[in-house]
Design a protein around this motif. Structure first.
Motif, PDB file in Angstrom:
ATOM      1  N   SER A  76       0.835  -1.206   0.000  1.00 49.89           N
ATOM      2  CA  SER A  76       0.000   0.000   0.000  1.00 49.89           C
ATOM      3  C   SER A  76       0.865   1.249   0.000  1.00 49.89           C
ATOM      4  O   SER A  76       2.043   1.214   0.340  1.00 49.89           O
ATOM      5  N   CYS A  91      -5.366   7.446  -0.002  1.00 54.54           N
ATOM      6  CA  CYS A  91      -4.808   6.144  -0.349  1.00 54.54           C
ATOM      7  C   CYS A  91      -4.582   6.156  -1.859  1.00 54.54           C
ATOM      8  O   CYS A  91      -5.533   6.297  -2.629  1.00 54.54           O
ATOM      9  N   THR A  94      -2.841   0.288  -3.959  1.00 54.43           N
ATOM     10  CA  THR A  94      -2.798  -1.015  -3.298  1.00 54.43           C
ATOM     11  C   THR A  94      -2.360  -1.992  -4.373  1.00 54.43           C
ATOM     12  O   THR A  94      -3.179  -2.640  -5.025  1.00 54.43           O
ATOM     13  N   VAL A 478      -5.985   0.398   4.990  1.00 60.65           N
ATOM     14  CA  VAL A 478      -6.155   0.041   3.579  1.00 60.65           C
ATOM     15  C   VAL A 478      -6.307  -1.464   3.444  1.00 60.65           C
ATOM     16  O   VAL A 478      -7.181  -1.963   2.719  1.00 60.65           O
ATOM     17  N   ALA A 481      -9.675  -2.798   4.647  1.00 63.78           N
ATOM     18  CA  ALA A 481     -10.705  -2.610   3.620  1.00 63.78           C
ATOM     19  C   ALA A 481     -10.498  -3.588   2.465  1.00 63.78           C
ATOM     20  O   ALA A 481     -11.460  -4.190   1.953  1.00 63.78           O
ATOM     21  N   SER A 482      -9.240  -3.760   2.043  1.00 66.35           N
ATOM     22  CA  SER A 482      -8.953  -4.679   0.947  1.00 66.35           C
ATOM     23  C   SER A 482      -9.343  -6.099   1.312  1.00 66.35           C
ATOM     24  O   SER A 482      -9.765  -6.883   0.454  1.00 66.35           O
ATOM     25  N   ASN A 499      -7.117  -2.913  -6.650  1.00 66.84           N
ATOM     26  CA  ASN A 499      -6.554  -1.563  -6.518  1.00 66.84           C
ATOM     27  C   ASN A 499      -7.609  -0.504  -6.816  1.00 66.84           C
ATOM     28  O   ASN A 499      -7.750   0.482  -6.083  1.00 66.84           O
ATOM     29  N   THR A 502     -10.340  -0.473  -3.976  1.00 70.39           N
ATOM     30  CA  THR A 502      -9.803   0.098  -2.740  1.00 70.39           C
ATOM     31  C   THR A 502      -9.619   1.606  -2.875  1.00 70.39           C
ATOM     32  O   THR A 502      -9.945   2.378  -1.956  1.00 70.39           O
ATOM     33  N   HIS A 505     -12.976   3.227  -2.695  1.00 66.15           N
ATOM     34  CA  HIS A 505     -13.525   3.154  -1.337  1.00 66.15           C
ATOM     35  C   HIS A 505     -12.986   4.259  -0.449  1.00 66.15           C
ATOM     36  O   HIS A 505     -13.717   4.872   0.331  1.00 66.15           O
TER      37      HIS A 505
END
Length: 510
Positions: A76, A91, A94, A478, A481-482, A499, A502, A505
């Motif tokens: 990340s 973010c 990812t 991150v 959530a992933s 990616n 995420t 999001h």
């Protein structure tokens, strides 16, 4: 976080047909191949524009392996910066990371991310990661690869210090006995049923025993806390009726050790969460928090037992070794420009003030050079001097004399300018220190938004350093959530889609 194939499920289609009969639901392929990339590219452009408004940046990064069946490794990248005295966090990536997790590969990924998002390495103040050896080699050891300051995550540092203390033999034995007890109840439905009955009879809250995660000291504390405070009487009553389970009950000596451990761990429970915010300044509070932990919580007292003294000394020694001299210097400077603390927690206030003056001069010089380069570039494109004839050319002696005098004049101007910046910064510091401290719950960025014009040189320092996060929690969020996005039901989701989802999001605004 909902699977894209939801739009093709019979129940969803029936719902849409009932609520909006004339609407035709687009296919799963449309969302996956068309709409999702379109949303991602549009949002990526907007986020890029927002990031370009920042002047200084701090980053976090971490590595993670998915558990949704694919077992893919990811890395990340989050960025933190100030715009209009508001802390911004994004973010950015990812990314699937199949290469060996070496320092060189991590550095290469990092450079690619900076280039991808148009962030100059010189504008990156710091990066916060865990204490893994590959991360330290990538960002702390090789200053040519990363010129900014590397920080080990405070939460990870605290976890390592406490874990080291929990490995003391007497403590380890006591914790293992409690863990063994919890496992004995989790594997037996009959014991759990009897535990509820005993809790009801003893008028104790009906709560289950807690399993701990060995790598997370907070879960170990909760396991011990639940056993000591709420379940000890009920647990003993259950085991007393089952002769074959008496061995599960921790010994009195182990219980005494657990109680001593909890006395030390309880005050430490809230510190990690307090410094894990992405919306509030955090690094400036690290110096006060560390000072409180080392000087107050872990200070050896006359009434402390031998075991308590050993626990405190192990934790204190480990925490003190986790931050380098350069890292402590940045922490002191950041705490100084926070109007909640100023110089209250610096080891050497005079050294911190000198560091502020030096850094302020350096930033002013960088600004001058940047403006000069821009002016020189503009001049070179707008004005080209005519060629000179041989008669117009000066002799070598005259030319050298002119070069020398010009350089000397420029050096004198820089000395005067540097002296002026130093005196101005010193004057600003006097004014700054004369102002009252703001309340600990107040927002230091809001204070600077009102005083930036009055204290421009110190405001520049605040803008540079107050964006640094004290923990790598943003990157860990991150991956949380992933993990929901890459669920077992979506184990075939391609890394590029992970990616995109995420990124959407975390960056889509309400």
């Amino acid at each position: 976080m909902i699977p894209i194939y939801t739009v093709a499920k019979p129940g969803f289609l029936k719902l849409m047909k009932t609520t909006v009969p004339l609407y035709k639901v687009p296919s799963q392929k449309f969302f996956s191949k068309t709409e999702l990339p379109k949303m991602y590219n549009s949002l990526k452009e907007n986020v890029g524009k927002r990031i370009a408004q920042g002047k200084w940046y701090a980053a976090t990064t971490d590595l993670w392996t998915s558990s949704g069946g694919s077992g893919h490794p990811y890395i990340s990248f989050t960025i933190h910066y100030l715009t209009d005295w508001k802390l911004q966090s994004n973010c950015l990536e990812t990314q699937f990371f199949p290469e060996d997790h070496t320092a060189a590969n991590i550095s290469e990924f990092f450079d690619n991310m900076l280039q991808e998002w148009g962030i100059k390495k010189e504008s990156l103040v710091s990066i916060t990661t865990d204490n893994a050896s590959n991360m330290k080699r990538a960002f702390e050891t090789d200053t040519t690869t990363f010129p900014g300051q590397w920080f080990g995550c405070f939460g990870h540092n605290l976890n390592l210090a406490i874990s080291k203390a929990l490995k003391i033999q007497r403590v380890d034995t006591a914790v293992r006995s409690c863990r063994h007890l919890v496992q004995g109840f989790s594997r037996s439905w009959k014991r759990r049923r009897e535990l509820r009955n005993k809790q009801e009879a003893l008028n104790v809250p009906q709560r289950s025993l807690i399993h701990d995660v060995v790598t997370r000291w907070g879960s170990t504390q909760k396991m011990l806390q639940r056993f000591i405070e709420q379940q000890q009487q009920a647990v003993c009553a259950v085991l007393a009726t089952e002769r074959g389970a008496w061995h599960l009950m921790p010994k009195d000596a182990d219980i005494a050790v657990i109680e001593q451990v909890l006395q030390i761990l309880q005050p430490l429970g809230d510190f990690t969460d307090a410094l894990a915010s992405e919306s509030r300044v955090s690094l400036s509070a690290l110096r006060p928090v560390l000072g409180h932990i080392i000087s107050d919580v872990l200070e050896v007292k006359n009434e402390d037992s031998a075991l308590t003294i050993d626990l405190k000394r192990v934790m204190k020694s480990d925490l003190e070794s986790r931050y380098s001299v350069d890292a402590k210097k940045v922490m002191d400077l950041t705490s100084f420009v926070d109007p909640r603390f100023k110089g209250s927690f610096a080891d050497d206030l005079d050294a911190t003030v000198n560091c502020c003056i030096e850094e302020s001069s350096k930033l002013a010089e960088m600004t001058t050079l940047s403006e000069g380069a821009a002016h020189s570039e503009q001049s070179s494109t707008t004005h080209t001097p005519p060629p000179t004839s041989e008669k117009q050319q000066q002799s070598l002696a005259t030319l050298l004399n002119k070069i020398t005098s010009t350089r000397q004049q420029r050096a004198n101007e820089q000395d005067v300018e540097g002296s002026s910046i130093k005196s101005k910064t010193e004057a600003e510091i006097k004014v700054y220190l004369s102002l009252p401290l703001i309340k600990s719950e107040a927002d230091p960025l809001q204070w600077w938004s009102l005083h930036a014009e009055e204290l421009p040189h110190l405001a520049t320092l605040a803008e540079k350093f107050l964006c640094i996060p004290a923990t790598s929690v943003p990157s860990e969020r991150v991956f949380s959530a992933s993990g929901h996005i890459l669920s077992p039901q979506r184990s075939k989701l391609k890394p590029e889609k992970v990616n995109m989802l995420t990124f959407l999001h975390f960056n889509l605004e309400e």
